[in-house]
Design an enzyme around this catalytic site. Structure first.
Site, PDB file in Angstrom:
ATOM      1  CD  GLU A  90      -2.770   1.288   2.411  1.00 20.69           C
ATOM      2  OE1 GLU A  90      -2.767   0.391   3.272  1.00 20.69           O
ATOM      3  OE2 GLU A  90      -3.507   2.283   2.447  1.00 20.69           O
ATOM      4  NE  ARG A 103       3.301  -8.126   9.968  1.00 22.73           N
ATOM      5  CZ  ARG A 103       3.193  -6.982   9.286  1.00 22.73           C
ATOM      6  NH1 ARG A 103       4.048  -6.004   9.466  1.00 22.73           N
ATOM      7  NH2 ARG A 103       2.214  -6.805   8.441  1.00 22.73           N
ATOM      8  CE  LYS A 130       3.603   0.192   4.491  1.00 19.17           C
ATOM      9  NZ  LYS A 130       2.547   0.109   3.503  1.00 19.17           N
TER      10      LYS A 130
HETATM   11  P1  ATP Z   1       0.985  -1.882   8.061  1.00 16.50           P
HETATM   12  O1  ATP Z   1       2.239  -1.662   8.852  1.00 16.50           O
HETATM   13  O2  ATP Z   1       0.204  -0.635   7.867  1.00 16.50           O
HETATM   14  O3  ATP Z   1       0.183  -3.093   8.474  1.00 16.50           O
HETATM   15  P2  ATP Z   1       2.137  -3.383   5.955  1.00 16.50           P
HETATM   16  O4  ATP Z   1       3.519  -3.350   6.513  1.00 16.50           O
HETATM   17  O5  ATP Z   1       1.332  -4.623   6.002  1.00 16.50           O
HETATM   18  O6  ATP Z   1       1.354  -2.192   6.578  1.00 16.50           O
HETATM   19  P3  ATP Z   1       1.776  -3.349   3.085  1.00 16.50           P
HETATM   20  O7  ATP Z   1       2.103  -2.259   2.162  1.00 16.50           O
HETATM   21  O8  ATP Z   1       0.382  -3.805   3.154  1.00 16.50           O
HETATM   22  O9  ATP Z   1       2.258  -2.849   4.486  1.00 16.50           O
HETATM   23  O10 ATP Z   1       2.734  -4.583   2.837  1.00 16.50           O
HETATM   24  C1  ATP Z   1       2.997  -5.106   1.562  1.00 16.50           C
HETATM   25  C2  ATP Z   1       3.396  -6.539   1.676  1.00 16.50           C
HETATM   26  O11 ATP Z   1       4.543  -6.673   2.515  1.00 16.50           O
HETATM   27  C3  ATP Z   1       2.301  -7.370   2.296  1.00 16.50           C
HETATM   28  O12 ATP Z   1       2.171  -8.563   1.556  1.00 16.50           O
HETATM   29  C4  ATP Z   1       2.781  -7.630   3.682  1.00 16.50           C
HETATM   30  O13 ATP Z   1       2.285  -8.828   4.154  1.00 16.50           O
HETATM   31  C5  ATP Z   1       4.303  -7.639   3.511  1.00 16.50           C
HETATM   32  N1  ATP Z   1       4.944  -7.233   4.756  1.00 16.50           N
HETATM   33  C6  ATP Z   1       4.711  -6.116   5.464  1.00 16.50           C
HETATM   34  N2  ATP Z   1       5.447  -6.092   6.583  1.00 16.50           N
HETATM   35  C7  ATP Z   1       6.191  -7.222   6.587  1.00 16.50           C
HETATM   36  C8  ATP Z   1       7.155  -7.791   7.485  1.00 16.50           C
HETATM   37  N3  ATP Z   1       7.511  -7.162   8.607  1.00 16.50           N
HETATM   38  N4  ATP Z   1       7.702  -8.971   7.154  1.00 16.50           N
HETATM   39  C9  ATP Z   1       7.364  -9.586   6.016  1.00 16.50           C
HETATM   40  N5  ATP Z   1       6.460  -9.126   5.135  1.00 16.50           N
HETATM   41  C10 ATP Z   1       5.873  -7.957   5.408  1.00 16.50           C
END
Ligand code: ATP
Ligand code: MG
Length: 565
Positions: free
Chosen positions: A37, A264, A274
């Site tokens: 996003e 994650r 974020k």
């Molecule tokens: P928020 O912190 O607002 O929940 P987000 O980190 O999930 O946002 P996105 O832009 O939705 O942000 O993430 C894009 C992709 O990266 C998604 O498929 C998410 O699952 C993956 N992702 C995000 N954070 C991690 C992490 N810490 N480790 C592995 N994958 C991640």
């Protein structure tokens, strides 16, 4: 990216994919996507997801799409879109012609929503957000059905059309899926599919829409329209999987991707949400999204990490379903190992102390050819200039010290790296008693040779006082003092654990002349000090600025050991 890089070690997702290929599922095709996003910069956790998705596409001769999940326009903007593209490319991945936006599908999503309405699978609900929450029930109690649940298809179609036409206020109505208010899975209790949002200008669609589809509706449809085979996401979406499947079972899409969840990445001494990263930037705790202390890809890049070191890190931490938190040392070791091989060696004095060599011929200057890398001749040589006035580091001199101190002491000898052995004869102080200069003599017979009849163990680095260049050096440390700032102390705010010493700026450093011409982003080992890169934002030809990427050894491991012991 180099083609030689080994494929990642196997994991449960790769096992699923291999078995699917074996069974001819999706005709053996593999298609993944990375769906950020655009509401912030990417961080090291996203890098894990990028390496996983693009790595799988590479290793199984598949494709990986970059898709912006842009359904929350009030939090998103084009700066984030551009930074994400830059970061994915920098990591070494290529989406070729497969750059998509969920907003590309807004018209199709609207059409599918109308089909859900026609089939009695969705309805317009006039409850307020508060009431919807109330009606949803709890984990132990079933929800209650909305009084608007049994509207006729034609009434719903008309109301949904008017929602789109902008006739209703924000929050006055939503479109909901009609699933099961008694489901043990809260996500299945008639989840919202569309909401009204007036007055925001979407970075892709402008003012074309005032209703926006929710993630849980948009995501499966986008995956299916793109022919994704394996939709890999993080564990918090596990409970959403039944809804993901429900949507795909109730709209006429060409394929049904499989959602697979993994845990994650969490990293010690930093935060990864974020929202928190945005706060660190907007509240001025750091210098911006690319501050070298930030866990963002932009910050890590500016700090001097290489794409290969991040890919190596992703592969070392592996992929699983168990929650874990990775030590910062693992990330640091990846860049240390990379730069140990690839970084040229230089000398830089961070805390200069003047040394006058009293027996060095007046005005003499010697050019010493020195290897750029002690183990790699192909990196060639540079020229060091030896002169009668030099700088050494304040920390390399003590008036008195035990035998353990292998550097320069009053009356003692030390080798200047790549040059001569010197002896300290006299210590000069200012009025306040601070040591400001050392008067030394050198032994002309010790260039590349051991001194006669005595052993000199210590070696220290130096820079010519006449020819050295002034530089700024920024020493970075952990951004937080706690390994888990977001959970440390039950009532505390993560900001209370910001490390006040996370940045130390040294403005009076002296570096060897060859460093003055270094280009932004170039990395070096400053001998005995660590790995440093030229800052891409702050460095100028007049005053080069270097970021410390990482120290030569893991000093934190020691600190932690002491605390534990
Ligand atoms: P928020 O912190 O607002 O929940 P987000 O980190 O999930 O946002 P996105 O832009 O939705 O942000 O993430 C894009 C992709 O990266 C998604 O498929 C998410 O699952 C993956 N992702 C995000 N954070 C991690 C992490 N810490 N480790 C592995 N994958 C991640
Ligand atoms: Mg997310």
């Amino acid at each position: 990216m180099s083609g030689e890089e080994a494929s990642a070690p196997s994991n449960f997702i790769r096992s699923i994919i291999e078995s699917d290929i074996g069974n001819g599922k999706h005709q053996g095709r593999v298609a993944t996507r990375f769906p950020p996003e655009p509401n912030g910069y990417l961080h090291i956790g996203h890098a894990k997801s990028i390496c996983l998705n693009f790595g799988i596409a590479r290793d199984y001769h598949g494709t990986c799409n970059l898709r912006f999940d842009d359904t929350n326009p009030h939090k998103e903007n084009i700066e984030y879109v551009e930074s994400i593209k830059e970061d994915v490319r920098w990591l070494g991945y290529d989406w070729e012609d497969r750059l998509f936006y969920a907003s590309d599908y807004f018209e199709q999503l609207y059409g599918f929503a109308v089909e859900l309405i026609e089939a009695g699978n969705a309805y317009v609900c006039d409850l307020t957000a508060e009431q919807i929450r109330e009606y949803r029930g709890t984990l132990t109690e079933p929800g209650r059905e909305s009084p608007f649940r049994n509207r006729t298809a034609s009434e719903n179609r008309e109301l949904f059309r008017r929602m789109r036409a902008g006739e209703f206020e924000d929050g006055s109505r939503v479109l909901r899926a009609k699933i099961d208010m008694a489901s043990p899975n809260m996500n299945m209790r008639d989840p919202t599919l569309y909401r009204i949002r007036h007055g925001v200008i979407h970075h892709q669609t402008g003012e074309a829409w005032c209703i926006y589809p929710m993630y849980d509706f948009t995501h499966p449809v986008s995956d299916a329209l793109e022919g994704i085979t394996h939709s890999i996401c993080t564990l918090e979406f596990e409970d959403h999987r039944p809804l993901y499947d429900w949507v795909l079972d109730h709209v006429p899409v060409p394929c049904h991707p499989q959602q697979i969840e993994f845990s994650r990445l969490n990293l010690e001494y930093t935060v990864m949400s974020k929202r928190k990263l945005t706060e660190l930037v907007s509240e001025g705790h750091v210098e911006g999204w690319n501050d070298p202390r930030m866990p963002t890809i932009a910050g890590i890049r500016r700090r001097g990490y290489t794409p290969a070191s991040i890919r190596d890190f992703s592969s070392r931490i592996g992929v699983s379903k168990s929650e874990n938190i990775v030590e910062m040392g693992v990330l640091e070791n990846c860049i240390r190992e990379d730069l140990n091989v690839s970084a040229r060696r230089r000398m830089a004095v961070l805390h200069p102390l003047k040394v006058v060599i009293t027996n060095y011929p007046d005005g003499q200057l010697e050019h010493l050819a020195v290897a750029n890398h002690p183990q790699d001749d192909t990196m060639g040589q540079r020229t060091l200039s030896f002169t009668g006035e030099l700088y050494i580091d304040k920390n390399d001199f003590r008036e008195e010290a035990t035998k353990k101190f292998k550097r320069l002491v009053s009356g003692g000898e030390v080798r200047l790296r790549n040059a001569y052995v010197i002896r300290c004869d006299e210590v000069i102080r200012d009025e306040s008693g601070e040591v400001i200069e050392l008067h030394c003599t050198y032994d002309p017979a010790t260039l590349g040779a051991n001194p006669e009849g005595r052993k000199v163990k210590g070696v220290i680095h130096w820079v010519s006082a006449q020819l050295g260049k002034r530089a700024e050096v920024r020493l970075y440390d952990r951004l937080f003092t706690q390994p888990r700032p977001d959970v440390a102390g039950s009532h505390a705010d993560y900001r209370e654990f910001l490390n006040p010493d996370s940045l130390l700026t040294l403005t009076e450093c002296i570096v060897e002349p060859a460093l003055a011409e270094a280009a932004p982003g170039e990395c070096f080992q400053f001998e005995r000090e660590g790995y440093f890169c030229v800052d891409e934002n702050l460095s100028t030809p007049e005053l080069p600025v270097f970021n410390r990427t990482v120290t030569l050894r893991d000093s934190w491991a020691k600190i932690e050991q002491q605390q534990a012991g």
